[in-house]
Design an enzyme around this catalytic site. Structure first.
Site, PDB file in Angstrom:
ATOM      1  N   GLY A   9      -5.500   1.035   9.560  1.00 50.35           N
ATOM      2  CA  GLY A   9      -4.171   0.552  10.473  1.00 50.35           C
ATOM      3  C   GLY A   9      -3.943  -0.937  10.613  1.00 50.35           C
ATOM      4  O   GLY A   9      -3.309  -1.327  11.209  1.00 50.35           O
TER       5      GLY A   9
ATOM      6  N   GLY B 229       0.847  -1.332   0.003  1.00 43.01           N
ATOM      7  CA  GLY B 229      -0.041   0.133  -0.048  1.00 43.01           C
ATOM      8  C   GLY B 229       0.772   1.180  -0.079  1.00 43.01           C
ATOM      9  O   GLY B 229       1.830   1.209   0.788  1.00 43.01           O
TER      10      GLY B 229
ATOM     11  N   ASP C  39       0.690   2.450   8.866  1.00 44.52           N
ATOM     12  CA  ASP C  39       0.211   1.815  10.143  1.00 44.52           C
ATOM     13  C   ASP C  39       1.228   2.009  11.366  1.00 44.52           C
ATOM     14  O   ASP C  39       0.860   1.456  12.270  1.00 44.52           O
ATOM     15  CB  ASP C  39      -0.015   0.224   9.556  1.00 44.52           C
ATOM     16  CG  ASP C  39      -0.934   0.379   8.616  1.00 44.52           C
ATOM     17  OD1 ASP C  39      -1.794   1.181   8.318  1.00 44.52           O
ATOM     18  OD2 ASP C  39      -1.124  -1.143   8.086  1.00 44.52           O
TER      19      ASP C  39
ATOM     20  N   GLY D   3       6.352  -2.226   3.656  1.00 42.91           N
ATOM     21  CA  GLY D   3       6.055  -2.473   4.895  1.00 42.91           C
ATOM     22  C   GLY D   3       6.372  -3.878   5.554  1.00 42.91           C
ATOM     23  O   GLY D   3       7.030  -4.361   4.824  1.00 42.91           O
ATOM     24  N   ASN D   4       5.419  -4.481   6.159  1.00 41.84           N
ATOM     25  CA  ASN D   4       5.977  -5.726   6.823  1.00 41.84           C
ATOM     26  C   ASN D   4       5.968  -6.943   5.783  1.00 41.84           C
ATOM     27  O   ASN D   4       7.005  -7.404   5.625  1.00 41.84           O
ATOM     28  CB  ASN D   4       4.553  -6.236   7.576  1.00 41.84           C
ATOM     29  CG  ASN D   4       4.956  -5.749   8.864  1.00 41.84           C
ATOM     30  OD1 ASN D   4       5.785  -6.243   9.501  1.00 41.84           O
ATOM     31  ND2 ASN D   4       4.309  -4.779   9.549  1.00 41.84           N
TER      32      ASN D   4
HETATM   33  O1  F6P Z   1      -1.183  -0.974   5.334  1.00 36.30           O
HETATM   34  C1  F6P Z   1      -1.715   0.223   4.870  1.00 36.30           C
HETATM   35  C2  F6P Z   1      -3.281  -0.009   4.806  1.00 36.30           C
HETATM   36  O2  F6P Z   1      -3.770   1.384   4.346  1.00 36.30           O
HETATM   37  C3  F6P Z   1      -3.694  -0.398   6.064  1.00 36.30           C
HETATM   38  O3  F6P Z   1      -4.099   0.570   7.041  1.00 36.30           O
HETATM   39  C4  F6P Z   1      -5.230  -0.826   5.356  1.00 36.30           C
HETATM   40  O4  F6P Z   1      -5.749  -1.721   6.117  1.00 36.30           O
HETATM   41  C5  F6P Z   1      -4.857  -1.443   4.123  1.00 36.30           C
HETATM   42  O5  F6P Z   1      -3.685  -0.698   3.783  1.00 36.30           O
HETATM   43  C6  F6P Z   1      -5.767  -1.230   2.757  1.00 36.30           C
HETATM   44  O6  F6P Z   1      -5.448  -1.890   1.839  1.00 36.30           O
HETATM   45  P1  F6P Z   1      -5.769  -1.844   0.156  1.00 36.30           P
HETATM   46  O7  F6P Z   1      -5.169  -0.312  -0.149  1.00 36.30           O
HETATM   47  O8  F6P Z   1      -5.063  -2.682  -0.361  1.00 36.30           O
HETATM   48  O9  F6P Z   1      -7.141  -1.560   0.458  1.00 36.30           O
END
Ligand code: F6P
Length: 358
Positions: free
Chosen positions: A180, A11, A137, A112-113
């Site tokens: 988050g 993300g 997050d 990220g992770n």
């Molecule tokens: O990891 C960042 C984040 O924005 C989280 O806070 C959220 O749960 C997720 O990504 C949303 O992911 P996507 O953009 O794939 O809907």
């Protein structure tokens, strides 16, 4: 000639461009003209598919304040790394092949992770890798702060601020649902910064009766409205006690778009109060990085350049006690940094009268 590959994975967030600019400015100063930057398109996807651009200084000019990522990003789940693509591509092998074909000296991964787990895997496979801790997050283990977090807190706080005035005018209960994923850092910080009365986090399961009690207490104190900052991953005590599989099934099948709507219905039912839900959603990842993130990401970028110059690979750049430093990628990989109910910030918030519904 140093040949550096770079990619942004997972993300997006606000200071990805600022971080890449920091890396490149640092490298250009350390190596003068003797460095080439290869930017992979859409994260690991570009590394797998040999989709890249040779980038020049001008590409990094004017992007300090620009949100998103000039390289594009995609999610390539770590758990599927050993599963071939639909057209039969071996993901890990193809990434290694691209790295070798371009004769890279190092791959810089902004992620990220999950992305850093893949970075660690590639490092274990023999590639020179440097990780940079990205995510709104703030859940990456080993760093006090990820870039993007403060910008997201700023936007979530702004949402709560805006809700405050309308909540007060109409004497309503408002829920602001904050991003988050599985952790509550953004909600905790934005909740305190925005003066929320109740903060619900994944790490501190709530009891809806306690939430209602806190709302009734405010009514008794003559406060006509209340604001709840609810993490998208918030969970009730009841659900938290379920075995993991059952819990996942229950959450996946709940007849609400998200946890906030379920809580809103319960508040209506148990407290008879009028409730509205606001979900700022992906706005929390958008727009320009706040100054804190611009400084942090520029420093992270400079540190990555320094590590490359020293050939200290297999490292994740981190902030520890206000010092920008680095730890082995393997130390952080696969671990999440959660809010602890015993953290001072939680205790302070409770002392301020904020309810966590526990
Ligand atoms: O990891 C960042 C984040 O924005 C989280 O806070 C959220 O749960 C997720 O990504 C949303 O992911 P996507 O953009 O794939 O809907």
């Amino acid at each position: 000639m140093k040949r550096i590959g770079m990619l942004t994975s997972g993300g997006d967030c606000q200071a990805l461009n600022a971080t890449m600019r920091g890396v490149v400015k640092g490298l250009k100063n350390l190596y003068k003209k003797d460095v080439e930057i290869y930017g992979f398109i859409n994260g690991y996807w570009g590394l797998m598919r040999e989709q890249y651009k040779l980038l020049h200084s001008k590409d990094f000019s004017g992007i300090l304040t620009k949100g998103g990522t000039i390289l594009g990003s995609s999610r390539q789940p770590f758990k599927l790394m050993n599963v071939p693509t639909e057209d039969g591509l071996d993901k890990v092998k193809s990434m290694k092949d691209t790295y070798k074909k371009l004769n890279l000296d190092c791959l810089v991964v902004l992620g990220g992770n999950g992305s850093q787990k893949t970075a660690n895997l590639l490092s274990e496979e023999g590639l020179n890798v440097i990780g940079l801790p990205k995510t709104i997050d703030n859940d990456l283990w080993g760093t006090d702060m990820t870039f993007g977090f403060q910008s997201a807190v700023d936007i979530a706080t702004d949402a709560i601020d805006c809700i405050h005035t309308t909540a007060a005018s109409h004497n309503r209960v408002f829920i602001v649902e904050v991003m988050g994923h599985k952790v509550g850092w953004i909600t905790l910080h934005a909740g305190i910064a925005g003066g929320a009365d109740i903060i619900l986090l994944p790490e501190i399961p709530y009891d809806i009766k306690k939430v209602c009690k806190a709302l009734d207490k405010r009514t008794e104190q003559g406060k006509g409205f209340s604001i709840l900052a609810v993490a998208e991953g918030a969970i009730s005590k009841e659900d938290a006690e379920l075995p993991k599989k059952k819990r996942k099934e229950k959450i996946a099948n709940r007849p609400y778009p998200s946890v906030s709507y379920e809580i809103a219905d319960q508040i209506r039912e148990y407290c008879g109060k009028e409730v509205r839900v606001t979900v700022p959603g992906h706005t929390q990842r958008g727009g320009s990085p706040v100054p804190y993130d611009r400084v942090l990401s520029s420093r992270f970028g400079a540190k990555a350049a320094e590590l490359i110059k020293k050939e200290e690979y297999g490292k994740l750049v981190v902030l520890k006690n206000n010092i920008v430093t680095a730890i082995p990628l393997s130390e952080s990989a696969g671990k999440l940094k959660y809010v602890s109910p015993d953290d001072d910030i939680v205790k302070d918030a409770k002392l301020l009268g904020i309810s966590f519904g526990d």
